[in-house]
Motif scaffolding. Structure first.
Motif, PDB file in Angstrom:
ATOM      1  N   ARG A 310       0.836  -1.210   0.000  1.00 21.22           N
ATOM      2  CA  ARG A 310       0.000   0.000   0.000  1.00 21.22           C
ATOM      3  C   ARG A 310       0.869   1.259   0.000  1.00 21.22           C
ATOM      4  O   ARG A 310       0.600   2.209  -0.732  1.00 21.22           O
ATOM      5  CB  ARG A 310      -0.924  -0.029   1.224  1.00 21.22           C
ATOM      6  N   ARG A 311       1.923   1.260   0.809  1.00 18.05           N
ATOM      7  CA  ARG A 311       2.806   2.422   0.865  1.00 18.05           C
ATOM      8  C   ARG A 311       3.484   2.670  -0.476  1.00 18.05           C
ATOM      9  O   ARG A 311       3.546   3.810  -0.964  1.00 18.05           O
ATOM     10  CB  ARG A 311       3.856   2.238   1.966  1.00 18.05           C
ATOM     11  N   GLU A 312       4.014   1.618  -1.104  1.00 15.16           N
ATOM     12  CA  GLU A 312       4.720   1.777  -2.377  1.00 15.16           C
ATOM     13  C   GLU A 312       3.765   2.258  -3.472  1.00 15.16           C
ATOM     14  O   GLU A 312       4.146   3.081  -4.307  1.00 15.16           O
ATOM     15  CB  GLU A 312       5.362   0.449  -2.784  1.00 15.16           C
ATOM     16  N   ALA A 313       2.547   1.751  -3.471  1.00 15.59           N
ATOM     17  CA  ALA A 313       1.576   2.187  -4.475  1.00 15.59           C
ATOM     18  C   ALA A 313       1.252   3.659  -4.310  1.00 15.59           C
ATOM     19  O   ALA A 313       1.149   4.409  -5.294  1.00 15.59           O
ATOM     20  CB  ALA A 313       0.310   1.332  -4.378  1.00 15.59           C
ATOM     21  N   GLU A 314       1.085   4.101  -3.090  1.00 12.77           N
ATOM     22  CA  GLU A 314       0.777   5.514  -2.840  1.00 12.77           C
ATOM     23  C   GLU A 314       1.941   6.417  -3.262  1.00 12.77           C
ATOM     24  O   GLU A 314       1.739   7.508  -3.800  1.00 12.77           O
ATOM     25  CB  GLU A 314       0.451   5.726  -1.365  1.00 12.77           C
ATOM     26  N   LEU A 315       3.163   5.959  -3.036  1.00 16.22           N
ATOM     27  CA  LEU A 315       4.337   6.763  -3.379  1.00 16.22           C
ATOM     28  C   LEU A 315       4.526   6.887  -4.885  1.00 16.22           C
ATOM     29  O   LEU A 315       5.018   7.919  -5.372  1.00 16.22           O
ATOM     30  CB  LEU A 315       5.592   6.143  -2.754  1.00 16.22           C
ATOM     31  N   GLY A 317       2.049   6.271  -7.352  1.00 19.55           N
ATOM     32  CA  GLY A 317       0.847   6.503  -8.150  1.00 19.55           C
ATOM     33  C   GLY A 317       0.399   5.260  -8.901  1.00 19.55           C
ATOM     34  O   GLY A 317      -0.342   5.352  -9.886  1.00 19.55           O
TER      35      GLY A 317
END
Length: 471
Positions: A310-315, A317
Motif C-alpha cells: 500500500r505504501r509503495e503504491a501511494e508513493l 501513483g
C-alpha cells in the motif's frame, strides 16, 4: 439462482414472467431466423421472432429491447444463490451453460458457429475465410463471486448490436463475427486470458498443460472432461489473419465516465500489469505453547508486506493489491509453516510498475531477514502496456463523434484492467469501448450499469460495426 440453470437460459429468474420484448421472445426462448438472411448473403440476420418491421409496436422498438431479452436469458446462469455473485469458472458446468447460451443465440440468428482449437467460440455472418473481418465480443467467465457485467456485457451487446443493424437494414461489405474468448479471468487456473493468449502465441502449449486449479486438476484434463480436445491447443495465426479489426465493448472498471457524465468512452491504452507470488516459509508450531520470541511466523512477514504494498503504491501513483492468500497448515491453533500471497500490480508505465514491485519485494526481504523467514518471489504473469492502434481508435472517435448522444466528442481514457483486446493487439488492430459504471465497482456483485447506458453502448457498438464493415 442455483448454478444448475438450464444451459439455454430458458427459465426466467425465480419464476418471473418472460418479458414481452421486441425483437426477441424473452428469457432466451429462441427460434430460427428467417432464411432470407444469414451467412453469405451480406444482409444482417434478424433477431429471433423479429417484429421490428410490423405490428403496433414497430415504432416503439429500441436498441435496448434486444439487449434486455438477451440479458435476462443469460443473467441467471452461474449465479450463486448465497452471494448473488457469479461463479462461471473456465470449463465448469456454469461455463458450459454459458457456451450453450452463446450457441443458441448464434443459431437463432442463422450465424455460422464454431469453437476453435483453444476453446474460443465464434459466430460468423458472412464467409469466415474471406478475410478482413470485423470482430466484436468479449468473455462470459467470471472471477469468484464476480459481477454480471464484466465480460458478458460485451458478448450480449454484440448480439444486440447485430439485431440493431438488422433493424437499420444494413448490408455489410465485410464479414462480421462475435467471439466469446475462454478463461479470460483466470479464476480457475491462475492465468488470465488463456484462450486469447494461446491463439496469439503468447502462452506456450507446454505452459498451458502445466496449469492446475486448486484441486490439482490440469487445464487439459478439465477441457477433456468438457468435451474439448486439449491436444489441439496452440497458436492460431491463420485465424488471426482473417481479422481486419477487433472491437471489444466492456463495462468501465472505474468512474472516469461517471465523472465526465458520458455513457460511452473509447480506450486509449491498457496499463502494464502482472501477478507475482510471494512464498513466506517459516516454522510450524503450537500456537498455545510457543513463546513469541521463539516463533518463526511467516504470517507476520506477509502482513508487513501487505502494508508495504500500500505504501509503495501511494508513493508511485500505481496500484498494488494482495487479494489472494494460502496458508499451511491453516489451523486455528497452529503457527503457519507457509504463507503464500499473490500480488497484483498495475501502473501507467513500465518504469513505475518496476519501481513499485521492486519496492514491495525489497521491503518483504528486509522483514523476512529480520524474522528468520525464507522468501521466494515468482512472477507468474506479465502483460506489457497496450497502446491501442491510433488509426482504429481515431476511426471509432470519428464514427461516434458524428453519431453520439451527447453532442460532444466521446472521451478517450486509459484503464488498468487487462482484456482479450489487449492480448490480441500485437497481432490484429484492436480497440475498446467502455460503458459507464456509476459506482466504479467491478469484480463484485455490486457491479452495475444502467439500462439507458447499456442501450447507449449497444447503439455505439452498432454504429462502429456499421462504420467499419460497410463501404
Amino acid at each position: 439462482m442455483p448454478t444448475d440453470t438450464p444451459p439455454d437460459g430458458a427459465t426466467p429468474p425465480d419464476g418471473a414472467t418472460p418479458p414481452d420484448l421486441t425483437p426477441g421472445v424473452g428469457a432466451g426462448r429462441l427460434r430460427g431466423a428467417p432464411g432470407a438472411s444469414g451467412p453469405g448473403t451480406g444482409r444482417v440476420p434478424s433477431a429471433p421472432e423479429d417484429s421490428a418491421s410490423h405490428g403496433p409496436r414497430a415504432q416503439q422498438w429500441r436498441a435496448g429491447d434486444s439487449f434486455l431479452a438477451l440479458w435476462r436469458g443469460l443473467e441467471p446462469v452461474g449465479r450463486h444463490s448465497g452471494t448473488g455473485g457469479y461463479r462461471r469458472y473456465a470449463w465448469s458446468a456454469a461455463d458450459l451453460d454459458c457456451r450453450a447460451w452463446f450457441r443458441a443465440q448464434a443459431e437463432a440468428r442463422g450465424l455460422t458457429q464454431e469453437t476453435d482449437r483453444n476453446g474460443n467460440q465464434w459466430a460468423w455472418l458472412g464467409d469466415p475465410l474471406a478475410g478482413d473481418a470485423v470482430v466484436t465480443g468479449s468473455h462470459l467467465d467470471s472471477v469468484p463471486d464476480g459481477g454480471a457485467f464484466d465480460g458478458p456485457l460485451g458478448v450480449v451487446s454484440s448480439f444486440a448490436a447485430l439485431d440493431e443493424l438488422h433493424r437499420r437494414g444494413v448490408k455489410l461489405d465485410r464479414p462480421l463475427a462475435i467471439a466469446n474468448f475462454g478463461d479470460e479471468e483466470g479464476a480457475r487456473f491462475g492465468l488470465a486470458c488463456v484462450g486469447s493468449r494461446l491463439t496469439a502465441g503468447r502462452l506456450t502449449v507446454a505452459d498451458a498443460h502445466r496449469l492446475r486449479d486448486a484441486d490439482g486438476i490440469t487445464l487439459p484434463r478439465a477441457m477433456e472432461a468438457a468435451g474439448h480436445d486439449p491436444e489441439a491447443l496452440g497458436p492460431d495465426p491463420e485465424r488471426l489473419a482473417r481479422i481486419g479489426a477487433f472491437v471489444e465493448l466492456h463495462v468501465e472498471q472505474g468512474r472516469a465516465l461517471d465523472l465526465t457524465g458520458d455513457p460511452v468512452g473509447i480506450a486509449s491504452a491498457i496499463w502494464p500489469h502482472g501477478r507475482w507470488r510471494f512464498d513466506f516459509r517459516g516454522e510450524a508450531n503450537h500456537a498455545g505453547t510457543t513463546r513469541l520470541a521463539d516463533r518463526r511466523d511467516p504470517m507476520l512477514t506477509y502482513a508487513e508486506t501487505v502494508l508495504a504494498a500500500r505504501r509503495e503504491a501511494e508513493l508511485t501513483g500505481a496500484l498494488a493489491t494482495f487479494g489472494k492468500v494460502a496458508v499451511e497448515p491453516n489451523g486455528v491453533n497452529a503457527i503457519p509453516s507457509l504463507v503464500r500471497g499473490w500480488l497484483d500490480s498495475r501502473a501507467a508505465d513500465h518504469a513505475t510498475l518496476d519501481a513499485v514491485v521492486s519496492g514491495i519485494e525489497h521491503a518483504a526481504r528486509e522483514h523476512a531477514e529480520r524474522a528468520g523467514i525464507d522468501l521466494d518471489v515468482v512472477r507468474e504473469s506479465f502483460t506489457p502496456v497496450v497502446d491501442f492502434e491510433h488509426a482504429l481508435r481515431d476511426e471509432l472517435a470519428h464514427i461516434l463523434g458524428s453519431a453520439g448522444d451527447t453532442g460532444r466528442p466521446v472521451p478517450v481514457l486509459g484503464t488498468g484492467a487487462g482484456h482479450d483486446a489487449g492480448i490480441l493487439s500485437a497481432a490484429v488492430p484492436t480497440a475498446m469501448l467502455f460503458v459507464r459504471n456509476p459506482t466504479g465497482i467491478s469484480h463484485s456483485p455490486a457491479e452495475h450499469a444502467t439500462e439507458d447506458d447499456c442501450t447507449a453502448g449497444v447503439r455505439a457498438l452498432a454504429d462502429v460495426l456499421e462504420g467499419l464493415a460497410c463501404s
